[in-house]
Design an enzyme around this catalytic site. Sequence first.
Site, PDB file in Angstrom:
ATOM      1  N   ARG A   1       0.904  -1.158   0.000  1.00  0.00           N
ATOM      2  CA  ARG A   1       0.000   0.000   0.000  1.00  0.00           C
ATOM      3  C   ARG A   1       0.933   1.195   0.000  1.00  0.00           C
ATOM      4  O   ARG A   1       1.651   1.439   0.948  1.00  0.00           O
ATOM      5  CB  ARG A   1      -0.893  -0.054   1.239  1.00  0.00           C
TER       6      ARG A   1
ATOM      7  N   HIS B   1       1.481   7.169   1.626  1.00  0.00           N
ATOM      8  CA  HIS B   1       0.282   8.019   1.647  1.00  0.00           C
ATOM      9  C   HIS B   1       0.086   8.574   3.039  1.00  0.00           C
ATOM     10  O   HIS B   1       0.767   8.169   3.991  1.00  0.00           O
ATOM     11  CB  HIS B   1      -0.951   7.213   1.217  1.00  0.00           C
TER      12      HIS B   1
ATOM     13  N   HIS C   1      -3.329  10.373   5.657  1.00  0.00           N
ATOM     14  CA  HIS C   1      -4.756  10.672   5.787  1.00  0.00           C
ATOM     15  C   HIS C   1      -4.877  12.050   6.417  1.00  0.00           C
ATOM     16  O   HIS C   1      -4.495  12.241   7.566  1.00  0.00           O
ATOM     17  CB  HIS C   1      -5.454   9.617   6.650  1.00  0.00           C
TER      18      HIS C   1
ATOM     19  N   GLU D   1      -4.761   6.385  11.993  1.00  0.00           N
ATOM     20  CA  GLU D   1      -4.954   4.998  11.550  1.00  0.00           C
ATOM     21  C   GLU D   1      -4.480   4.035  12.628  1.00  0.00           C
ATOM     22  O   GLU D   1      -3.359   4.141  13.115  1.00  0.00           O
ATOM     23  CB  GLU D   1      -4.157   4.769  10.261  1.00  0.00           C
TER      24      GLU D   1
ATOM     25  N   HIS E   1       2.907   7.269   5.677  1.00  0.00           N
ATOM     26  CA  HIS E   1       3.262   5.873   5.961  1.00  0.00           C
ATOM     27  C   HIS E   1       3.057   4.988   4.743  1.00  0.00           C
ATOM     28  O   HIS E   1       2.447   5.390   3.757  1.00  0.00           O
ATOM     29  CB  HIS E   1       2.440   5.342   7.137  1.00  0.00           C
TER      30      HIS E   1
ATOM     31  N   GLU F   1     -14.107   9.792   2.115  1.00  0.00           N
ATOM     32  CA  GLU F   1     -14.653  10.813   1.223  1.00  0.00           C
ATOM     33  C   GLU F   1     -13.651  11.953   1.012  1.00  0.00           C
ATOM     34  O   GLU F   1     -13.579  12.539  -0.053  1.00  0.00           O
ATOM     35  CB  GLU F   1     -15.945  11.390   1.815  1.00  0.00           C
TER      36      GLU F   1
END
Length: 391
Positions: free
Chosen positions: A96, A99, A101, A106, A145, A168
């Site tokens: 993954r 990126h 958030h 998380e 991360h 979203e």
Amino acid sequence: MSDPQRREFLAVTAAIASLAALSGSQPAVAGDPSFMNNVPDPDLSGKELPTFKFALEKSTGKVIGNSFGKEATVAQLPISKGIAGVSMRLEPGAMRELHWHATAAEWAFVIEGRVRTTVIDPQGLAETNDFDPGDVWYFPRGHGHMLQCLGDKPCHFILIFDNGYFSEFGTFSITDWIGHASAPLLAKNFGLPESAFASFPKEEVYFARGALPPAEPSVPLQGWRLPPETHRYRMLAQPPHATYPGGREWRVDSSRFPISKTITGVVLDLDPGALRTLHWHPNADEWQYVLAGNVSVTLFGSHGRFRTEQLEQGDVGCIPQGYGHSIENTGDKPARILIGFNAGIYETIDLTQWIAGNPPDVLATNFGQALALMQKLPRQDVFIADESGRG
Ligand code: MN
Ligand code: MN
């Protein structure tokens, strides 16, 4: 309260205060200070309670090769405004990609396989960790991360975010950003010729795929510069934090895992017929993922509103902050539930504890019952009751 009782009470209070001072712990704070309990949620204001269940593993989600991410946000489960969750599987060699958030921290629990992560903080300190089944990670809101499948077997983990809207507003991926910045901007930013970026991906990669990672993590470009607080907590590698006649519980909040300031995690085992008794959480929403077994979850929402959902392996349940609920193992096999709360301090008030804290004459008046019956109620908290009601 008599004088001797008050003296004892004050002594206990002083002991708790000095313990708190020693550990440097803060008073309990709700997960998101912007969450206003006095603003009615339209989804919870109707005559009936809405569904609080979503069959996460039966959904499709985003699939690339043999890797997937399935999510439960407000889009899938509208009452889940405080917490979103993701089930993610990575095939060997899959990552993954890097990126962050913008609007959520998380928290994760590894179900199977092995995972490697690297996370950066605003001080430029970075940690790389390897995770086994039963291990937990926490990345504060906005910290960059990546997650990588480790070894030659796939891995599967559950992610919990302290914001039900997180998807979203998007995750910010490194290829998406670099792919949309101009060549001159990138050349100046990194001090390299424009041609260096000519063949970089133009769109978000999301799951990158490459060689299996090395057995030991390699040294970052800047060398090792480790943060003071680790992002890893080995939850199931330890004995349960509490055991009861009908089950056991592992619990990790910021008192055990200091970096996890906004999320508390629990693994709850219920033997067949056992009940996590009626209770509520004053400071947090609750997000449930059934790891094994079949459970019946009840929800009480005032004004006679009461709803029951049956959850099986891979299903998600969501309990709004302050709402009454219970979890019962209705199957003939052991049940295991992963639970996340959007607060860094665990708080519960159990109905048995509340009743035990009241004088019996008060209870007799409240229920219009004989005092003798009130005397038979539990005199202490019953956290988990076994199939015969023994706590
Ligand atoms: Mn992430
Ligand atoms: Mn609960």
